[in-house]
Every structure is written in structure tokens, then in C-alpha cells.
Design a protein around this motif. Structure first.
Motif, PDB file in Angstrom:
ATOM      1  N   GLN A 174     -33.770  41.467 -11.398  1.00 50.90           N
ATOM      2  CA  GLN A 174     -35.108  41.188 -11.935  1.00 50.90           C
ATOM      3  C   GLN A 174     -35.792  40.023 -11.207  1.00 50.90           C
ATOM      4  OE1 GLN A 174     -36.836  43.009 -13.980  1.00 50.90           O
ATOM      5  NE2 GLN A 174     -38.583  41.629 -14.046  1.00 50.90           N
TER       6      GLN A 174
ATOM      7  N   SER B 213     -37.013  40.769  -7.687  1.00 50.59           N
ATOM      8  CA  SER B 213     -38.249  41.529  -7.508  1.00 50.59           C
ATOM      9  C   SER B 213     -39.449  40.608  -7.296  1.00 50.59           C
ATOM     10  CB  SER B 213     -38.488  42.463  -8.701  1.00 50.59           C
ATOM     11  OG  SER B 213     -38.725  41.728  -9.881  1.00 50.59           O
TER      12      SER B 213
ATOM     13  N   THR C 251     -31.757  42.756  -1.713  1.00 51.17           N
ATOM     14  CA  THR C 251     -31.664  43.702  -2.832  1.00 51.17           C
ATOM     15  C   THR C 251     -30.218  43.991  -3.226  1.00 51.17           C
ATOM     16  OG1 THR C 251     -33.805  44.655  -2.293  1.00 51.17           O
ATOM     17  CG2 THR C 251     -32.334  45.997  -3.648  1.00 51.17           C
TER      18      THR C 251
END
Length: 169
Positions: free
Chosen positions: A22, A25, A12
Motif C-alpha cells: 500500500q 503505491s 514492487t
């Protein structure tokens, strides 16, 4: 699994730093799909052709996946790295366990299984602590390059150990 812990702990912040939040994820979705799709085939291939035919490509996929992740700047490349890592880690885990119990007597199967998973958990648990000390010093991209090198060392160790392993209980 020490190397795998670098994904769990630092993907992350790495993705945010790289402008890839994006696609990150979806990283573990692609990772899980790759693991789910490849495990049935690698398991059967492992049983028919032996450990090297499956484990060497899995280690190579892991090494390439970590190297790609370290140098990624496009969303598609991040997801390709996820697929490579899903195949690599998923195969090493399942076939590594199969190798561990294959060379163990029936009376000690539970001990071999428990030891395998205990060491897996130690790698995943201790990895973020140790790598958390290193990451600020070298950066996330270099951390993933280092994990590719550790993967290459693990492949070399596997080749040495697999050469000496008898393969029978």
C-alpha cells in the motif's frame, strides 16, 4: 542511475515481500514531489555556492534513503526513504548534467549532453538485467543495502573528480 534502476525494477516485489504494498503505491508520488520541490533550490544553490554544497548532501540523502528502504518495516519510513531518494537522485541528475556541460567547450555541449543522457539510460537499462541476477541470491533488502554502498562509492568518486575539476570552459 544503475542504483536508481533497482527502485524501478524491484520496488514492487520488495514491497509485496515486506508487506508494504500500500505505501509503495505512493512511493514514486512522494519521490516526484521531493524532486520537484527541491530542484529549484538546489539549482540556485549549485550556481551560487558550487557543486560540493549540493552534490554531497544529495549523495548522502541517496545513501541514507537506500539504507532506510533496505530496513523499512513501517509505511512512513518507506515514504521518508522515497523523499530522500527523490531529493538525492533528482539533484544528482540535474546538477551532474550542469557539471558535465560546465567543463565542456561550447562546440561540444551537445556531445556532453548526449553522453550524459546516454550513460544515464545505460544505467537504467542495464541495471535491472544485472541486478536481476543478483537479487534472487541476496534478497531485495540486501540489494538495496548494496545500492547504498554503491552510492557511497559514487560519492567518493565524485569527491575525487570534483577536486580535480577546473570548473571553467
Amino acid at each position: 542511475f544503475f542504483c536508481y534502476s533497482s527502485l524501478l525494477a524491484f520496488l514492487t516485489p520488495f514491497a509485496a515481500e515486506s508487506g508494504l504494498a500500500q505505501p509503495a503505491s505512493f512511493f514514486f508520488v512522494v519521490y516526484a514531489v521531493a524532486t520537484f520541490v527541491t530542484r529549484p533550490f538546489t539549482g540556485k544553490l549549485f550556481d551560487r555556492k558550487g557543486d560540493r554544497v549540493v552534490m554531497v548532501p544529495a549523495f548522502v540523502a541517496f545513501i541514507v534513503g537506500m539504507g532506510l528502504l533496505a530496513t523499512v518495516y513501517r509505511p512512513a519510513a518507506m515514504l521518508i526513504a522515497a523523499a530522500l531518494l527523490g531529493f538525492g537522485v533528482g539533484t544528482v541528475q540535474s546538477c551532474g548534467l550542469a557539471m558535465a556541460v560546465r567543463v565542456t567547450s561550447d562546440a561540444r555541449l551537445s556531445v556532453a549532453n548526449a553522453t550524459f543522457y546516454m550513460l544515464l539510460d545505460v544505467g537504467v537499462g542495464v541495471g535491472p538485467i544485472l541486478l536481476g541476477i543478483v537479487a534472487p541470491l541476496i534478497g531485495y533488502a540486501n540489494l538495496y543495502l548494496c545500492m547504498a554502498v554503491v552510492g557511497a562509492l559514487a560519492l567518493a568518486l565524485f569527491l575525487v573528480v570534483a577536486k580535480t575539476e577546473k570548473g571553467a570552459r
